[in-house]
Design a protein around this motif. Structure first.
Motif, PDB file in Angstrom:
ATOM      1  N   LEU A   4       0.859  -1.228  -0.143  1.00 44.22           N
ATOM      2  CA  LEU A   4      -0.133   0.356   0.393  1.00 44.22           C
ATOM      3  C   LEU A   4       0.777   1.366   0.035  1.00 44.22           C
ATOM      4  O   LEU A   4       0.675   2.202  -0.764  1.00 44.22           O
ATOM      5  CB  LEU A   4      -0.992   0.162   1.617  1.00 44.22           C
ATOM      6  CG  LEU A   4      -2.210  -0.921   1.049  1.00 44.22           C
ATOM      7  CD1 LEU A   4      -2.514  -1.365   2.943  1.00 44.22           C
ATOM      8  CD2 LEU A   4      -3.093  -0.700   0.007  1.00 44.22           C
ATOM      9  N   ARG A   5       1.970   1.333   0.689  1.00 43.23           N
ATOM     10  CA  ARG A   5       2.683   2.554   1.311  1.00 43.23           C
ATOM     11  C   ARG A   5       3.208   2.882  -0.127  1.00 43.23           C
ATOM     12  O   ARG A   5       3.581   3.919  -1.517  1.00 43.23           O
ATOM     13  CB  ARG A   5       3.937   2.223   2.004  1.00 43.23           C
ATOM     14  CG  ARG A   5       4.869   3.511   1.997  1.00 43.23           C
ATOM     15  CD  ARG A   5       5.669   3.086   3.203  1.00 43.23           C
ATOM     16  NE  ARG A   5       4.836   2.833   4.580  1.00 43.23           N
ATOM     17  CZ  ARG A   5       5.339   2.555   5.952  1.00 43.23           C
ATOM     18  NH1 ARG A   5       6.989   2.427   5.582  1.00 43.23           N
ATOM     19  NH2 ARG A   5       4.820   2.671   6.961  1.00 43.23           N
ATOM     20  N   LEU A   6       3.786   1.969  -1.149  1.00 43.75           N
ATOM     21  CA  LEU A   6       4.947   2.102  -2.139  1.00 43.75           C
ATOM     22  C   LEU A   6       3.651   1.911  -3.806  1.00 43.75           C
ATOM     23  O   LEU A   6       4.251   2.363  -4.594  1.00 43.75           O
ATOM     24  CB  LEU A   6       5.894   0.512  -2.093  1.00 43.75           C
ATOM     25  CG  LEU A   6       7.474   0.943  -1.964  1.00 43.75           C
ATOM     26  CD1 LEU A   6       7.099   1.962  -2.160  1.00 43.75           C
ATOM     27  CD2 LEU A   6       7.851   0.976  -0.285  1.00 43.75           C
ATOM     28  N   SER A   7       2.584   2.195  -3.756  1.00 46.40           N
ATOM     29  CA  SER A   7       1.773   2.652  -4.191  1.00 46.40           C
ATOM     30  C   SER A   7       1.016   3.526  -3.972  1.00 46.40           C
ATOM     31  O   SER A   7       0.449   4.401  -5.103  1.00 46.40           O
ATOM     32  CB  SER A   7       0.913   1.482  -4.359  1.00 46.40           C
ATOM     33  OG  SER A   7       0.133   1.822  -3.382  1.00 46.40           O
ATOM     34  N   GLN A   8       1.925   4.296  -3.127  1.00 45.88           N
ATOM     35  CA  GLN A   8       1.289   5.801  -3.205  1.00 45.88           C
ATOM     36  C   GLN A   8       2.247   6.978  -3.257  1.00 45.88           C
ATOM     37  O   GLN A   8       3.186   6.745  -2.403  1.00 45.88           O
ATOM     38  CB  GLN A   8       0.358   5.698  -1.975  1.00 45.88           C
ATOM     39  CG  GLN A   8      -0.920   5.110  -2.180  1.00 45.88           C
ATOM     40  CD  GLN A   8      -2.290   5.285  -2.432  1.00 45.88           C
ATOM     41  OE1 GLN A   8      -2.538   6.605  -3.001  1.00 45.88           O
ATOM     42  NE2 GLN A   8      -2.183   4.462  -3.498  1.00 45.88           N
ATOM     43  N   PRO A   9       2.034   8.111  -3.419  1.00 49.92           N
ATOM     44  CA  PRO A   9       3.210   9.037  -3.117  1.00 49.92           C
ATOM     45  C   PRO A   9       2.981   9.219  -2.031  1.00 49.92           C
ATOM     46  O   PRO A   9       1.929   9.384  -1.380  1.00 49.92           O
ATOM     47  CB  PRO A   9       3.172  10.290  -4.389  1.00 49.92           C
ATOM     48  CG  PRO A   9       1.090   9.730  -4.220  1.00 49.92           C
ATOM     49  CD  PRO A   9       1.203   8.363  -4.459  1.00 49.92           C
ATOM     50  N   ILE A  10       3.925  10.179  -2.091  1.00 49.97           N
ATOM     51  CA  ILE A  10       4.509  10.821  -0.006  1.00 49.97           C
ATOM     52  C   ILE A  10       4.500  11.925  -0.391  1.00 49.97           C
ATOM     53  O   ILE A  10       5.672  12.639  -0.844  1.00 49.97           O
ATOM     54  CB  ILE A  10       5.151  10.420   1.027  1.00 49.97           C
ATOM     55  CG1 ILE A  10       4.671   8.809   0.836  1.00 49.97           C
ATOM     56  CG2 ILE A  10       5.624  11.049   2.454  1.00 49.97           C
ATOM     57  CD1 ILE A  10       5.532   8.442   2.270  1.00 49.97           C
ATOM     58  N   LEU A  11       3.881  13.026  -0.248  1.00 52.58           N
ATOM     59  CA  LEU A  11       4.300  14.258  -0.910  1.00 52.58           C
ATOM     60  C   LEU A  11       5.198  15.366  -0.759  1.00 52.58           C
ATOM     61  O   LEU A  11       5.139  15.216   1.030  1.00 52.58           O
ATOM     62  CB  LEU A  11       2.390  14.768  -0.473  1.00 52.58           C
ATOM     63  CG  LEU A  11       3.297  16.950  -1.440  1.00 52.58           C
ATOM     64  CD1 LEU A  11       2.804  16.163  -2.910  1.00 52.58           C
ATOM     65  CD2 LEU A  11       1.435  17.204  -1.009  1.00 52.58           C
ATOM     66  N   ALA A  50       4.939   7.987  -5.927  1.00 49.47           N
ATOM     67  CA  ALA A  50       4.980   6.635  -5.699  1.00 49.47           C
ATOM     68  C   ALA A  50       5.198   5.583  -6.628  1.00 49.47           C
ATOM     69  O   ALA A  50       6.131   5.823  -7.820  1.00 49.47           O
ATOM     70  CB  ALA A  50       3.146   6.118  -6.476  1.00 49.47           C
ATOM     71  N   LEU A  51       5.830   3.843  -6.553  1.00 53.41           N
ATOM     72  CA  LEU A  51       6.923   3.304  -7.231  1.00 53.41           C
ATOM     73  C   LEU A  51       5.976   2.618  -8.119  1.00 53.41           C
ATOM     74  O   LEU A  51       6.010   2.585  -9.642  1.00 53.41           O
ATOM     75  CB  LEU A  51       7.844   2.396  -6.473  1.00 53.41           C
ATOM     76  CG  LEU A  51       8.013   1.077  -6.870  1.00 53.41           C
ATOM     77  CD1 LEU A  51       9.075   2.164  -7.516  1.00 53.41           C
ATOM     78  CD2 LEU A  51       8.413   0.144  -5.310  1.00 53.41           C
ATOM     79  N   LEU A  52       5.239   2.178  -7.609  1.00 51.28           N
ATOM     80  CA  LEU A  52       4.013   0.930  -8.071  1.00 51.28           C
ATOM     81  C   LEU A  52       2.725   1.574  -8.464  1.00 51.28           C
ATOM     82  O   LEU A  52       2.147   2.128  -7.921  1.00 51.28           O
ATOM     83  CB  LEU A  52       3.321  -0.388  -7.016  1.00 51.28           C
ATOM     84  CG  LEU A  52       4.444  -0.804  -6.579  1.00 51.28           C
ATOM     85  CD1 LEU A  52       3.578  -2.138  -5.617  1.00 51.28           C
ATOM     86  CD2 LEU A  52       5.465  -1.767  -7.470  1.00 51.28           C
ATOM     87  N   THR A  53       2.176   1.672 -10.019  1.00 51.45           N
ATOM     88  CA  THR A  53       1.406   1.548 -10.636  1.00 51.45           C
ATOM     89  C   THR A  53      -0.221   0.451 -10.249  1.00 51.45           C
ATOM     90  O   THR A  53       0.699  -0.162  -9.404  1.00 51.45           O
ATOM     91  CB  THR A  53       1.596   1.425 -12.865  1.00 51.45           C
ATOM     92  OG1 THR A  53       1.608  -0.083 -12.528  1.00 51.45           O
ATOM     93  CG2 THR A  53       2.233   2.050 -13.298  1.00 51.45           C
TER      94      THR A  53
END
Length: 159
Positions: free
Chosen positions: A82-89, A94-97
């Motif tokens: 979940l974390r890697l599918s979302q950008p952290i402003l 994000a890494l994962l599409t």
């Protein structure tokens, strides 16, 4: 993230992608031997497990580089995806599409079954959809990593 840190992360990610490719090759080698017997099915299932774990280790590299922790509870595998599918402003893209996230989420369930289904026999009908997903994982992950690094402004070698 500083230029030197990005260069170091790029090198680590490229090395992990090469490992993912090696595991993918082992999986392909096992598949070429056939899927006719329980030992063959077990061997392929184990390599799918290994491929997922190698991909998950790649995600952990990014989580450690940016957030410095991934958690230790029973839900950390799900949280990592979940974390890697979302950008952290202001921190990282994000890494994962969405497609790679969905693929990895499905493979994570299969990995869990293989890891904890001690007495279960692998059935071809259960293995085949996961094999199809696993065979597409390295290319998708490589594309996602290259896009991620491009967003960071990294100078990376094409894989």
């Amino acid at each position: 993230m500083e230029r030197e840190q990005i260069a170091g992360l790029t090198a680590e990610l490229n090395a992990q992608l090469r490992l993912v490719e090696r595991v993918h090759q082992r999986l392909s080698d096992r598949v070429s031997l056939g899927l006719d017997t329980p030992p063959q099915l077990d061997s392929v299932a184990y390599q799918i497990h290994n491929l997922y774990c190698a991909a998950e280790d790649l995600l952990k590299l990014i989580a450690h580089a940016f957030e410095n922790r991934i958690g230790a509870g029973s839900e950390w595998h799900r949280t990592l995806l979940l974390r890697l599918s979302q950008p952290i402003l202001g921190v990282r893209p994000a890494l994962l599409t969405e497609e790679t996230f969905d693929l990895m989420k499905r493979l994570r369930s299969f990995r869990h079954f293989i890891r904890h289904g001690y007495g279960a026999e692998i059935q071809f009908t259960q293995l085949k959809p996961n094999l199809d997903l696993a065979m597409s994982l390295p290319d998708r992950l490589s594309q996602d990593v290259q896009h991620f690094l491009a967003q960071l402004g990294a100078e990376s070698d094409p894989l």
